[in-house]
Enzyme design. Sequence first.
Site, short mmCIF file in Angstrom:
data_model
loop_
_atom_site.label_atom_id
_atom_site.label_comp_id
_atom_site.label_asym_id
_atom_site.label_seq_id
_atom_site.Cartn_x
_atom_site.Cartn_y
_atom_site.Cartn_z
N TRP A 103 38.22 48.77 31.60
CA TRP A 103 39.79 49.72 31.40
C TRP A 103 39.23 49.02 29.88
O TRP A 103 39.74 49.98 28.65
CB TRP A 103 40.82 47.94 31.54
CG TRP A 103 41.54 48.48 33.14
CD1 TRP A 103 40.85 47.46 33.52
CD2 TRP A 103 41.33 49.57 33.94
NE1 TRP A 103 40.78 47.93 35.31
CE2 TRP A 103 41.94 49.23 34.97
CE3 TRP A 103 41.92 51.01 33.23
CZ2 TRP A 103 42.09 50.24 36.11
CZ3 TRP A 103 42.50 52.00 34.02
CH2 TRP A 103 42.36 51.22 34.91
N ASP A 171 45.65 45.42 25.37
CA ASP A 171 45.64 45.43 26.80
C ASP A 171 46.40 44.29 27.50
O ASP A 171 45.27 43.54 27.46
CB ASP A 171 45.16 46.70 27.38
CG ASP A 171 45.33 46.37 28.57
OD1 ASP A 171 45.96 46.70 29.13
OD2 ASP A 171 44.53 47.57 29.51
N LYS A 195 50.73 45.67 38.03
CA LYS A 195 50.18 44.20 38.24
C LYS A 195 50.92 43.02 39.01
O LYS A 195 52.16 42.88 39.38
CB LYS A 195 49.31 44.20 37.07
CG LYS A 195 48.06 44.71 36.64
CD LYS A 195 46.87 45.44 37.84
CE LYS A 195 46.53 47.04 38.16
NZ LYS A 195 46.28 46.84 35.77
#
Length: 361
Positions: A103, A171, A195
């Site tokens: 990511w 993030d 999540k």
Amino acid sequence: MPSRIFNFFPGPCTLPLSVLEKARDEFVNYQDSGMSLWETSHRTPAYEEIHNAAKDLMHEVFQIPDTHDILMISGGGTLQFAMIPMNFLTAGKFAQHVITGWWAKRALDDARSVGDARVIASSEDVNYKYVPKDFKVDPKAEYLYVTTNNTIVGSELHEYPETGDIPIIADMSSDILTRPVPWDRIGLSFAGLTKNLGPGGMAVVIARKDMIEKSNKSLPTYLRYDIHSEHNSMFNTPAMFCIYIMKGILEWTKEQGGLEAMDRKADWRANKIYGVIDKYPEYYQCLVDKQDRSRTNLCFRLPTKEMDKKFSIEALAENMSGLAGYFQYGFCRASLYNAMPDEGVEKLEQFMIDFMERNPA
Ligand SMILES: *Cc1c(COP(=O)(O)O)cnc(C)c1O
């Protein structure tokens, strides 16, 4: 299939059962209004109450000071990869990125399509097996970009770096609401809801007010942080269902004892599973260095690739789903988010021992 299995998927992932049940009960006829919330204008008190409560609860539960504003923006975590550089990486400026996983790399690629994004440190050459910490942020950098938890490779940034006056952009998609954050160092952080916070399709963005003020004003409106802030995240029709579930999850988090309880629980869960891994190092192997291991995404491998596969298939037969790792890596991964019940962790712990006994190396 039973009505509920232990869900170890990395995202979308397990959510608190009580929140889902309440949503079910309220879905068609919201609080006796004769219609669902999804058929109601977002400008009505019924919805506005949920919207504002979600923001207030986020401040309260995640202990976010008033220096920061909370924005709720569609497009998931992924849109933030683009919005961040579009808003802050304007001509003549540069950002520094720490590359710790898949990511982090996606965010770098997007930032580079917009402006001058530089790599300050990376563990890509060793398959992200550690989180780099020895770097000095350039005092002229616009921001330092980090990924606090690497969902796919299973590592976590346990200490936020000291960056002086340089704001950190983080993030936090896969470890949001699992531990306290030094907010004074955070210029902006974000998490895709999918999540720890709810269904996919939206991100929560926690941004320092002066960062919002200095964001780029020449972008199309939806891409501007200041527009979202000025309109209390209701510039357009918000992702009402996402926000409704997020509010429920924040209430649930509070009932469970808040951030401290989540932190303690994350330790407990991770220690249980890493405990098995460390006890049988000939059989179970972690993919990242011990001090950098993630508490939410635990990646490990068995003696052979075939056994990795067998492990997740047999676990599914015992009502534990989602234990196969990311397809490009081909290991096992147990995602232990906040809503994972204790029994799920205990069951996995026992399964790991039983599996090993049944399938010697
Ligand atoms: C899941 C994830 C994302 C992407 O979030 P979406 O909401 O699916 O766009 C970004 N970063 C990390 C670390 C993630 O785990």
